[in-house]
Design a protein around this motif. Structure first.
Motif, mmCIF file in Angstrom:
data_model
loop_
_atom_site.group_PDB
_atom_site.id
_atom_site.type_symbol
_atom_site.label_atom_id
_atom_site.label_comp_id
_atom_site.label_asym_id
_atom_site.label_seq_id
_atom_site.Cartn_x
_atom_site.Cartn_y
_atom_site.Cartn_z
ATOM 1 N N PHE A 112 47.732 45.118 41.519
ATOM 2 C CA PHE A 112 47.025 43.836 41.388
ATOM 3 C C PHE A 112 45.713 44.013 40.635
ATOM 4 C CE2 PHE A 112 49.264 41.959 45.299
ATOM 5 C CZ PHE A 112 49.999 41.050 44.552
ATOM 6 N N GLU A 113 44.979 45.065 40.956
ATOM 7 C CA GLU A 113 43.699 45.322 40.280
ATOM 8 C C GLU A 113 43.900 45.582 38.785
ATOM 9 O OE1 GLU A 113 40.316 45.360 41.015
ATOM 10 O OE2 GLU A 113 40.932 44.267 42.794
ATOM 11 N N HIS A 114 44.926 46.348 38.451
ATOM 12 C CA HIS A 114 45.212 46.616 37.041
ATOM 13 C C HIS A 114 45.544 45.318 36.308
ATOM 14 C CE1 HIS A 114 46.492 48.873 33.517
ATOM 15 N NE2 HIS A 114 47.520 48.033 33.463
ATOM 16 N N VAL A 115 46.378 44.519 36.913
ATOM 17 C CA VAL A 115 46.751 43.236 36.298
ATOM 18 C C VAL A 115 45.505 42.365 36.161
ATOM 19 C CG1 VAL A 115 48.072 41.108 36.626
ATOM 20 C CG2 VAL A 115 49.141 43.322 37.093
ATOM 21 N N ASN A 116 44.670 42.350 37.171
ATOM 22 C CA ASN A 116 43.440 41.565 37.133
ATOM 23 C C ASN A 116 42.569 41.946 35.942
ATOM 24 O OD1 ASN A 116 42.806 39.440 38.779
ATOM 25 N ND2 ASN A 116 41.289 40.579 39.946
ATOM 26 N N LYS A 117 42.428 43.240 35.700
ATOM 27 C CA LYS A 117 41.593 43.736 34.595
ATOM 28 C C LYS A 117 42.166 43.401 33.225
ATOM 29 C CE LYS A 117 39.559 47.816 36.714
ATOM 30 N NZ LYS A 117 39.627 49.277 36.752
ATOM 31 N N HIS A 118 43.487 43.402 33.113
ATOM 32 C CA HIS A 118 44.110 43.316 31.799
ATOM 33 C C HIS A 118 44.778 41.978 31.488
ATOM 34 C CE1 HIS A 118 43.636 47.641 32.510
ATOM 35 N NE2 HIS A 118 43.434 47.683 31.218
ATOM 36 N N SER A 119 44.798 41.092 32.428
ATOM 37 C CA SER A 119 45.442 39.804 32.208
ATOM 38 C C SER A 119 44.427 38.784 31.701
ATOM 39 C CB SER A 119 46.060 39.289 33.514
ATOM 40 O OG SER A 119 46.628 38.017 33.308
ATOM 41 N N ASN A 120 44.905 37.903 30.840
ATOM 42 C CA ASN A 120 44.064 36.808 30.356
ATOM 43 C C ASN A 120 44.121 35.606 31.287
ATOM 44 O OD1 ASN A 120 43.383 38.271 28.049
ATOM 45 N ND2 ASN A 120 45.185 37.544 26.954
ATOM 46 N N VAL A 121 44.944 35.708 32.312
ATOM 47 C CA VAL A 121 45.154 34.595 33.229
ATOM 48 C C VAL A 121 44.549 34.934 34.587
ATOM 49 C CG1 VAL A 121 46.902 33.181 34.379
ATOM 50 C CG2 VAL A 121 47.299 33.990 32.052
ATOM 51 N N TYR A 122 43.674 34.062 35.074
ATOM 52 C CA TYR A 122 43.097 34.231 36.400
ATOM 53 C C TYR A 122 44.074 33.650 37.414
ATOM 54 C CZ TYR A 122 40.026 33.818 40.404
ATOM 55 O OH TYR A 122 39.485 33.931 41.646
ATOM 56 N N SER A 123 44.290 34.389 38.489
ATOM 57 C CA SER A 123 45.205 33.922 39.522
ATOM 58 C C SER A 123 44.505 33.941 40.873
ATOM 59 C CB SER A 123 46.450 34.823 39.568
ATOM 60 O OG SER A 123 47.206 34.559 40.718
ATOM 61 N N MET A 124 44.375 32.762 41.456
ATOM 62 C CA MET A 124 43.771 32.664 42.778
ATOM 63 C C MET A 124 44.672 33.337 43.812
ATOM 64 S SD MET A 124 41.146 31.772 44.287
ATOM 65 C CE MET A 124 40.165 30.344 44.495
ATOM 66 N N GLU A 125 45.976 33.209 43.649
ATOM 67 C CA GLU A 125 46.921 33.850 44.562
ATOM 68 C C GLU A 125 46.764 35.364 44.518
ATOM 69 O OE1 GLU A 125 51.724 34.157 45.401
ATOM 70 O OE2 GLU A 125 50.988 32.711 43.938
ATOM 71 N N ARG A 126 46.628 35.909 43.323
ATOM 72 C CA ARG A 126 46.430 37.350 43.183
ATOM 73 C C ARG A 126 45.136 37.777 43.871
ATOM 74 N NH1 ARG A 126 45.005 38.318 37.719
ATOM 75 N NH2 ARG A 126 47.025 37.429 37.166
ATOM 76 N N MET A 127 44.079 37.015 43.653
ATOM 77 C CA MET A 127 42.789 37.350 44.261
ATOM 78 C C MET A 127 42.872 37.265 45.796
ATOM 79 S SD MET A 127 40.934 38.347 41.858
ATOM 80 C CE MET A 127 39.454 38.549 42.796
ATOM 81 N N ASN A 128 43.597 36.285 46.295
ATOM 82 C CA ASN A 128 43.757 36.164 47.752
ATOM 83 C C ASN A 128 44.498 37.366 48.323
ATOM 84 O OD1 ASN A 128 42.404 33.731 47.918
ATOM 85 N ND2 ASN A 128 44.247 32.497 47.780
ATOM 86 N N LYS A 129 45.498 37.848 47.607
ATOM 87 C CA LYS A 129 46.251 39.008 48.085
ATOM 88 C C LYS A 129 45.385 40.271 48.042
ATOM 89 C CE LYS A 129 50.769 37.109 47.299
ATOM 90 N NZ LYS A 129 51.968 37.042 46.488
ATOM 91 N N ILE A 130 44.599 40.412 47.001
ATOM 92 C CA ILE A 130 43.680 41.554 46.918
ATOM 93 C C ILE A 130 42.701 41.509 48.090
ATOM 94 C CG2 ILE A 130 41.734 42.509 45.604
ATOM 95 C CD1 ILE A 130 43.301 41.748 43.041
ATOM 96 N N GLU A 131 42.166 40.341 48.352
ATOM 97 C CA GLU A 131 41.226 40.177 49.471
ATOM 98 C C GLU A 131 41.894 40.450 50.805
ATOM 99 O OE1 GLU A 131 37.604 39.899 50.965
ATOM 100 O OE2 GLU A 131 38.038 39.706 48.839
ATOM 101 N N SER A 132 43.122 40.003 50.935
ATOM 102 C CA SER A 132 43.892 40.223 52.164
ATOM 103 C C SER A 132 44.124 41.711 52.413
ATOM 104 C CB SER A 132 45.223 39.492 52.072
ATOM 105 O OG SER A 132 46.075 39.865 53.112
ATOM 106 N N ILE A 133 44.405 42.451 51.359
ATOM 107 C CA ILE A 133 44.624 43.893 51.480
ATOM 108 C C ILE A 133 43.341 44.593 51.912
ATOM 109 C CG2 ILE A 133 45.171 46.030 50.235
ATOM 110 C CD1 ILE A 133 47.098 44.299 48.514
ATOM 111 N N ASN A 134 42.234 44.161 51.345
ATOM 112 C CA ASN A 134 40.933 44.749 51.709
ATOM 113 C C ASN A 134 40.654 44.497 53.163
ATOM 114 O OD1 ASN A 134 40.189 45.964 49.321
ATOM 115 N ND2 ASN A 134 39.290 44.101 48.514
#
Length: 134
Positions: A112-134
């Motif tokens: 998820f972090e790699h995709v976050n760094k390299h994607s041109n698209v912001y995803s709230m769902e992705r960010m929520n999952k990253i936060e959930s993992i933390n």
């Protein structure tokens, strides 16, 4: 030109397969058959990516992205689908499988972090999952 079309088609097919793996796992999980879902997921990853789930978990965190991107069919959106699959697998594990659960979440987080760094698209769902993992 035809060769380019062939590779684009193969990449598109892989994306659809990973999406189906996730959908199938979630369906099987809803039925309460988590271990069957893990087995189906593992078999499909082996068939499509030539990597077993246990092998994926054993790749060092430092080498995970490099190893996966070294496979010619895998692109950024595939990494995100794979991260979602690993995230759902981690969520499905009971506390007694804490080591496996931790590995699923670690790998998912890195993807998820790699995709976050390299994607041109912001995803709230992705960010929520990253936060959930933390």
């Amino acid at each position: 030109m035809r060769q380019d079309d062939y590779f684009l088609n193969q990449i598109d097919i892989l994306g659809k397969v990973l999406g189906k793996v996730l959908a199938d796992f979630l369906r099987i999980k809803k039925q309460g058959q988590v271990m069957d879902g893990v087995e189906v997921t593992s078999q499909t990853l082996k068939a499509e990516l030539d990597i077993e789930l246990s092998e994926l978990l054993s790749i060092s965190n430092d080498q995970l992205i490099t190893t996966l991107l070294g496979k010619e069919k895998i692109k950024l959106d595939h990494l995100e689908k794979l991260a979602e699959i690993l995230y759902e697998l981690g969520n499905s594990m009971q506390e007694k499988n804490n080591q496996n659960r931790k590995q699923y979440f670690e790998k998912s987080y890195l993807l998820f972090e790699h995709v976050n760094k390299h994607s041109n698209v912001y995803s709230m769902e992705r960010m929520n999952k990253i936060e959930s993992i933390n």
